[in-house]
Design an enzyme around this catalytic site. Structure first.
Site, short mmCIF file in Angstrom:
data_model
loop_
_atom_site.label_atom_id
_atom_site.label_comp_id
_atom_site.label_asym_id
_atom_site.label_seq_id
_atom_site.Cartn_x
_atom_site.Cartn_y
_atom_site.Cartn_z
N HIS A 1 -3.23 -12.77 1.16
CA HIS A 1 -2.99 -13.05 2.59
C HIS A 1 -3.89 -14.13 3.21
CE1 HIS A 1 -6.15 -10.11 2.55
NE2 HIS A 1 -5.36 -9.06 2.59
N HIS B 1 0.38 3.79 8.30
CA HIS B 1 -0.67 4.67 8.79
C HIS B 1 -0.05 5.83 9.56
CE1 HIS B 1 -4.26 2.49 7.69
NE2 HIS B 1 -3.75 1.36 8.14
N HIS C 1 0.86 -1.19 0.00
CA HIS C 1 0.00 0.00 0.00
C HIS C 1 0.88 1.23 0.00
CE1 HIS C 1 -3.60 -2.39 0.78
NE2 HIS C 1 -2.82 -3.13 1.56
N ARG D 1 -0.41 4.38 -0.63
CA ARG D 1 -1.24 5.46 -0.06
C ARG D 1 -1.42 6.68 -0.97
NH1 ARG D 1 -3.58 1.99 3.07
NH2 ARG D 1 -2.56 1.51 5.03
N ASP E 1 1.69 -6.92 2.47
CA ASP E 1 0.51 -6.15 2.88
C ASP E 1 0.96 -4.93 3.69
OD1 ASP E 1 -2.07 -5.30 3.15
OD2 ASP E 1 -2.68 -6.86 4.57
N ASN F 1 -6.04 -6.66 8.99
CA ASN F 1 -7.17 -7.32 8.35
C ASN F 1 -6.68 -8.05 7.10
OD1 ASN F 1 -9.80 -8.07 7.95
ND2 ASN F 1 -10.39 -6.16 6.94
#
Lengths: 329, 437
Positions: free
Chosen positions: B234, B317, B64, B66, B313, B286
């Site tokens: 995943h 953040h 990710h 972002r 993954d 998740n």
């Protein structure tokens, strides 16, 4: 110092185990000595409550803030009365109408309260674990007044206090907690204090509302069993505690109907007759009379439900007293 | 790229070609020229790799970045630098950006940003549905033509089976794999961690394993019906992995990945290591961290090769996304800089086999999507190399991350194995500063 006339109340500091915790977040890490200290202190507080002027000035100058993100009648009022009975200054905050509604984070709110001068913050929050986050981020003492579906330590301690007064030593006594155990912070915190007291705990409820693994997790701490059959569970029980059944459990498909729940899990006179003679009936409130508990049982001779509420003030006085005193240099 | 680099004396490990020997690697003019013992190259810059592993650059199927839309969490520049330092030279960018790449124009703009800022090779993954909303299909042929490497709605599983069926039919015709986060959102509804002993203890809403396994079963059935290439993102459950293994035995075009977090940690990380629960939001991901039995099954899956890839993954953040109540916290771990350390620590403990682990970082993922030839292998002509010191011990310090995301439950954890140097396009893109050198 508190002017205590009860000789069983906190002994001199040299003899009594001291309270050293900054926070009271759950009952799970409390030692037997700490539990005992709270209960013995609460006996003294009960005596204070029975005086003609049921108030002392022990915590004069101490600021207690109640911060309630969820609605509450008895817990908030109980803490407020307890703090005022000890002479503390009390400020009550609710999430609605406060800066929380403006998007302030929990940590910022707690730090703001600390900066205002809060010594102790009694906190109720809808999310499990929220008081732990608060406690890590403030020097103020945090008292968990109920967090999500996790813990409600002061309720468990007042329940234990009430049980001890009536049933004495709980070692080997059978306690049945019936209802939505899975989502009950009261049941979870009671489990720890009951196991620490040597009681045998039976958790009972519909299969969708009882924990699957909790009993095996606590097997080293004591005897805990889980069952879906209340008639079996209640046979020979010394104490029966009914939990509040939330109506939305039906809407979420966890139970077919309240009718079916009542048929299987209501604590009523017919079932109570199977318990030990003199068995206690308890409920943390607020009750749905006619659902989890029959009105005649809720107000019958076996019920100590109103006494639980009264004892709640004494136990919370004890907790506030111990925690505030521990903070003094 | 001119000039020569001589990587001397390392253990060259290339699962794709079966190479495993102490050799020198000579890189000339941007590509590997020769892998052999005792290469003489007097003009070359020498990297001493004695005691090190010399492997193909790692390939991450699930990153990710972002950007665009969530630059406070990470940017293409910061997260690809993090990837580089983690040893990854080829990564696949998940489409949970704003806007999401669900049509050619968004994809084109994303590729321009990548061209400008990326420190490693980045292959975008396009959306399955418009805005990842699960209602209407995205512009799938535009996305295929625009150069996306696969399709996925990332953390928003395609809940509607009929829509997923049609997406697979079209993806099969376009020869694009679909990478699916297998989860039944009705079953996992509101769950913030694995449903089990820890969630019961902490009073947190849990996601049952069946939310993953039932979705894997459904998607395998749709894969069988449509012939689409299905990549299970995943996998976290032992039973889910059994379903994938069974589908593979039956010859279905199915691949799967596991994250280093699920290999290294269990649901216990949410509780933390003390008597008092931590409610560690940095361990909230998740799909959630599962049980020790699941973790062991995933390790066995890497060792047997049933799991094709270790994919990070990587989910950076901002601090405020995690410094809040557990239920309110964002899902995800910033882990691309700790992935190799976790994997090599597991190798060091004897839980993972070295060859299988390196395969799952290189040849394995390289075969899942249609990458350019040479990706994930180390043979003459290859351009990307990662040099690993398998014995170096280090302590995870989130403040030192290149990633903007400091969200890791591994802060303070000691890991074994570091990335010593990374070569991309035949030149040294990253080299760890060695104390005293």
């Amino acid at each position: 110092m508190l002017e205590l006339r009860n000789p069983e109340a906190p002994a001199s500091p040299a003899e009594a185990p001291a309270w050293t915790r900054k926070d009271l977040l759950d009952t799970d890490t409390l030692s037997n000595a700490e539990i005992q200290l709270i209960l013995e202190t609460a006996e003294g507080m009960r005596e204070v409550r029975n005086r003609p002027v049921a108030k002392v000035a022990t915590l004069r100058g101490v600021t207690v803030i109640t911060l309630f993100y969820e609605q509450s009648t008895r817990t908030r009022a109980s803490f407020e009365v307890a703090a005022k009975a000890l002479g503390a200054d009390v400020v009550n905050l609710t999430a609605s109408g406060s800066s929380v509604e403006k998007g302030e984070t929990l940590i910022d709110t707690i730090r703001t309260l600390e900066a205002i001068g809060a010594d102790l913050v009694v906190m109720r929050h809808g999310k499990s674990g929220a008081p732990y986050l608060a406690a890590r981020n403030t020097a103020a003492g945090i008292i968990n007044g109920g967090d999500g579906t996790h813990a409600h330590p002061t309720q468990a301690l007042l329940d234990l206090f009430t049980m001890r007064r009536h049933a004495g030593d709980l070692a080997g006594k059978r306690v049945v907690i019936v209802g939505d155990v899975l989502h009950s912070r009261v049941a979870r915190s009671n489990l720890w204090t009951l196991l620490a007291s040597g009681a045998d705990v039976t958790l009972c409820g519909p299969a969708t509302l009882v924990p699957r693994t909790l009993a095996s997790q606590v097997s080293e701490l004591g005897r805990c069993t889980v069952t879906t059959n209340l008639d079996d569970a209640i046979s020979g029980a010394d104490i029966v505690m009914a939990l509040r059944m939330q109506k939305e459990r039906q809407e979420k498909g966890l139970i077919p109907s309240l009718r079916e729940y009542i048929a299987g899990y209501q604590v009523n006179a017919r079932r109570l007759a199977k318990a030990r003679p003199g068995a206690l009936v308890m409920h943390p409130g607020p009750m749905n009379e006619g659902i989890e508990i029959a009105p005649d049982v809720a107000h019958g001779v076996a019920s100590v439900i109103e006494e639980q509420v009264a004892n709640g003030v004494a136990v919370r006085m004890a907790i506030l007293y111990l925690m505030a005193t521990a903070r003094r240099p | 790229m001119t000039g020569q680099i001589l990587i001397r004396g390392g253990r060259v490990l290339d699962p794709a070609s079966g190479l495993d020997s102490i050799s020198d690697v000579l890189v000339t003019n941007g590509a590997v020229e020769q892998v052999a013992a005792n290469i003489e190259a007097p003009e070359a810059r020498v990297i001493d790799a004695h005691g090190c592993l010399v492997t193909p650059g790692f390939v991450d199927l699930h990153t990710h970045l972002r950007e665009p839309g969530f630059e406070q969490k990470g940017t293409i520049a910061t997260e690809t630098l993090a990837a580089l330092r983690g040893g990854f030279t080829t990564i696949c960018a998940m489409p949970n950006t704003n806007p999401a790449p669900d049509a050619a124009d968004v994809l084109r703009s994303l590729r321009e940003r990548i061209e400008r800022d990326a420190q490693v090779r980045v292959f975008p993954i396009g959306c399955v549905t418009r805005g990842r909303a699960g209602k209407e299909l995205a512009e799938l042929s535009e996305l295929a033509g625009g150069g996306c490497i696969a399709l996925s709605d990332d953390g928003s599983p395609v809940a509607n089976a009929r829509l997923m069926r049609h997406a697979m039919e079209l993806a099969a015709a376009l020869r694009l794999p679909i990478s699916e986060h297998c989860d039944d959102p009705e079953l996992s509804h509101g769950g913030s961690m694995n449903e089990g002993s820890v969630s019961e203890r902490l009073g947190l809403p849990g996601q049952p394993a069946a939310a993953e396994t039932s979705a894997i079963a459904r998607n395998i059935a749709l894969c069988e019906a449509t012939g689409a290439r299905l990549h299970i993102a995943h996998v976290t459950t032992a039973r889910g992995l059994e379903l994938v293994a069974d589908a593979k035995r039956r010859g279905l075009p199915i691949t799967c990945e596991v994250t280093p977090s699920h290999l290294f940690l269990t649901e216990a990380a949410v509780f933390g290591g003390e008597a008092e629960p931590a409610y560690d939001t940095n361990a909230k991901i998740n799909p959630p961290l599962r049980t020790e039995a699941d973790r062991r099954a995933l390790l066995a899956g890497i060792n047997s090769g049933v799991i094709d890839a270790i994919a990070t993954d990587h989910a950076p953040h901002a601090i405020e996304d995690k410094l809040c109540e557990f239920d309110e916290a964002a899902f995800g771990i910033s882990c691309i800089e700790t992935a190799l350390g976790c994997v090599m620590t597991l190798v060091d403990r004897g839980e993972l086999e070295l060859g299988a682990a390196i395969r799952a970082l290189t040849a394995g993922p390289a075969s899942v999507f249609s990458f350019p030839p040479g990706t994930g292998t180390l043979v003459p002509g290859s351009t990307d190399i990662t040099i690993v010191d398998p014995a170096a011990r280090w302590t995870v310090d989130p403040a030192s991350f290149a990633s903007k995301g400091r969200n890791t439950p591994l802060g303070g954890t000691q890991l074994t194995g570091t990335v010593r140097a990374v070569i991309i396009n035949g030149s040294v893109a990253f080299e760890m500063e060695v104390a005293g050198a």
